[in-house]
Write a protein that holds these residues in place. Structure first.
Motif, PDB file in Angstrom:
ATOM      1  N   GLN A 139       0.833  -1.200   0.000  1.00 32.33           N
ATOM      2  CA  GLN A 139       0.000   0.000   0.000  1.00 32.33           C
ATOM      3  C   GLN A 139       0.870   1.254   0.000  1.00 32.33           C
ATOM      4  O   GLN A 139       0.643   2.169  -0.790  1.00 32.33           O
ATOM      5  N   GLN A 140       1.854   1.301   0.862  1.00 36.00           N
ATOM      6  CA  GLN A 140       2.711   2.484   0.947  1.00 36.00           C
ATOM      7  C   GLN A 140       3.487   2.714  -0.341  1.00 36.00           C
ATOM      8  O   GLN A 140       3.684   3.855  -0.761  1.00 36.00           O
ATOM      9  N   GLU A 141       3.932   1.634  -0.977  1.00 35.51           N
ATOM     10  CA  GLU A 141       4.652   1.774  -2.249  1.00 35.51           C
ATOM     11  C   GLU A 141       3.733   2.336  -3.330  1.00 35.51           C
ATOM     12  O   GLU A 141       4.175   3.139  -4.155  1.00 35.51           O
ATOM     13  N   LEU A 142       2.461   1.930  -3.330  1.00 38.10           N
ATOM     14  CA  LEU A 142       1.512   2.506  -4.283  1.00 38.10           C
ATOM     15  C   LEU A 142       1.298   3.996  -4.009  1.00 38.10           C
ATOM     16  O   LEU A 142       1.227   4.791  -4.934  1.00 38.10           O
ATOM     17  N   TYR A 143       1.183   4.355  -2.729  1.00 39.10           N
ATOM     18  CA  TYR A 143       1.041   5.769  -2.377  1.00 39.10           C
ATOM     19  C   TYR A 143       2.201   6.581  -2.944  1.00 39.10           C
ATOM     20  O   TYR A 143       2.015   7.660  -3.498  1.00 39.10           O
ATOM     21  N   LEU A 144       3.404   6.056  -2.790  1.00 41.82           N
ATOM     22  CA  LEU A 144       4.589   6.781  -3.256  1.00 41.82           C
ATOM     23  C   LEU A 144       4.712   6.775  -4.776  1.00 41.82           C
ATOM     24  O   LEU A 144       5.197   7.735  -5.364  1.00 41.82           O
ATOM     25  N   LYS A 145       4.272   5.699  -5.401  1.00 42.26           N
ATOM     26  CA  LYS A 145       4.341   5.595  -6.862  1.00 42.26           C
ATOM     27  C   LYS A 145       3.349   6.528  -7.542  1.00 42.26           C
ATOM     28  O   LYS A 145       3.621   7.041  -8.632  1.00 42.26           O
ATOM     29  N   TYR A 146       2.200   6.754  -6.907  1.00 40.31           N
ATOM     30  CA  TYR A 146       1.144   7.591  -7.490  1.00 40.31           C
ATOM     31  C   TYR A 146       0.752   8.702  -6.516  1.00 40.31           C
ATOM     32  O   TYR A 146      -0.368   8.753  -6.017  1.00 40.31           O
ATOM     33  N   PRO A 147       1.671   9.647  -6.263  1.00 38.55           N
ATOM     34  CA  PRO A 147       1.392  10.680  -5.258  1.00 38.55           C
ATOM     35  C   PRO A 147       0.274  11.642  -5.657  1.00 38.55           C
ATOM     36  O   PRO A 147      -0.333  12.259  -4.787  1.00 38.55           O
ATOM     37  N   LYS A 148      -0.011  11.754  -6.940  1.00 42.72           N
ATOM     38  CA  LYS A 148      -1.108  12.636  -7.349  1.00 42.72           C
ATOM     39  C   LYS A 148      -2.465  11.975  -7.109  1.00 42.72           C
ATOM     40  O   LYS A 148      -3.446  12.651  -6.825  1.00 42.72           O
ATOM     41  N   ILE A 149      -2.520  10.671  -7.234  1.00 38.63           N
ATOM     42  CA  ILE A 149      -3.772   9.946  -7.000  1.00 38.63           C
ATOM     43  C   ILE A 149      -3.991   9.745  -5.505  1.00 38.63           C
ATOM     44  O   ILE A 149      -5.084   9.961  -4.994  1.00 38.63           O
ATOM     45  N   PHE A 150      -2.929   9.332  -4.802  1.00 36.00           N
ATOM     46  CA  PHE A 150      -2.991   9.157  -3.363  1.00 36.00           C
ATOM     47  C   PHE A 150      -2.264  10.337  -2.734  1.00 36.00           C
ATOM     48  O   PHE A 150      -1.139  10.221  -2.268  1.00 36.00           O
ATOM     49  N   ASP A 151      -2.881  11.484  -2.743  1.00 33.36           N
ATOM     50  CA  ASP A 151      -2.293  12.713  -2.219  1.00 33.36           C
ATOM     51  C   ASP A 151      -1.835  12.466  -0.782  1.00 33.36           C
ATOM     52  O   ASP A 151      -2.644  12.165   0.100  1.00 33.36           O
ATOM     53  N   LEU A 152      -0.543  12.567  -0.554  1.00 37.77           N
ATOM     54  CA  LEU A 152       0.026  12.235   0.752  1.00 37.77           C
ATOM     55  C   LEU A 152      -0.489  13.123   1.872  1.00 37.77           C
ATOM     56  O   LEU A 152      -0.386  12.768   3.033  1.00 37.77           O
TER      57      LEU A 152
END
Length: 125
Positions: free
Chosen positions: A3-16
């Motif tokens: 999950q965290q790797e996806l967040y980092l890979k797609y920071p625009k979709i999963f706005d941190l």
């Protein structure tokens, strides 16, 4: 991928700045499916004149992927629907695409070997 790797890979979709609000409840076997969906969505947003799509919830419901966004154009909603449909064709336990069954109770899509291993009662077609 996690999950965290996806967040980092797609920071625009999963706005941190708001990922703490993103509900995440999917089997690990669906992570590649979500990765592929995010890739398609981000590529679309980058190449078309549309507002950036942001995910607000990712979960399993009634044995299928649910990917909720704040807003999107119809093309993106179609991508999401296709990914959700594909999730019905993957065993939630091992990722197999063969001999799939739907369990009773808390609905899951499992292959027959995993349903036996997990001792799950299934609907007979």
């Amino acid at each position: 991928m996690t999950q965290q790797e996806l967040y980092l890979k797609y920071p625009k979709i999963f706005d941190l700045s708001f990922t703490h609000r993103v509900s995440w409840g999917i089997p690990e076997t669906w992570v590649p499916l979500v990765d592929s969906l995010c890739h398609e969505i981000q590529e679309y947003c980058d190449t078309h004149d549309c507002e950036q799509v942001r995910c607000v919830q990712v979960k399993e419901k009634f044995g299928a992927l649910r990917f909720y966004v704040d807003s999107a154009v119809e093309d993106v909603y179609n991508m999401i629907r296709q990914a959700e449909e594909k999730s019905y064709d993957l065993c939630q336990e091992c990722g197999s695409t063969e001999n799939l069954v739907r369990t009773k109770g808390w609905i899951k899509i499992l292959c027959k070997p995993c349903s036996i291993k997990l001792d799950k009662e299934v609907y007979e077609d």
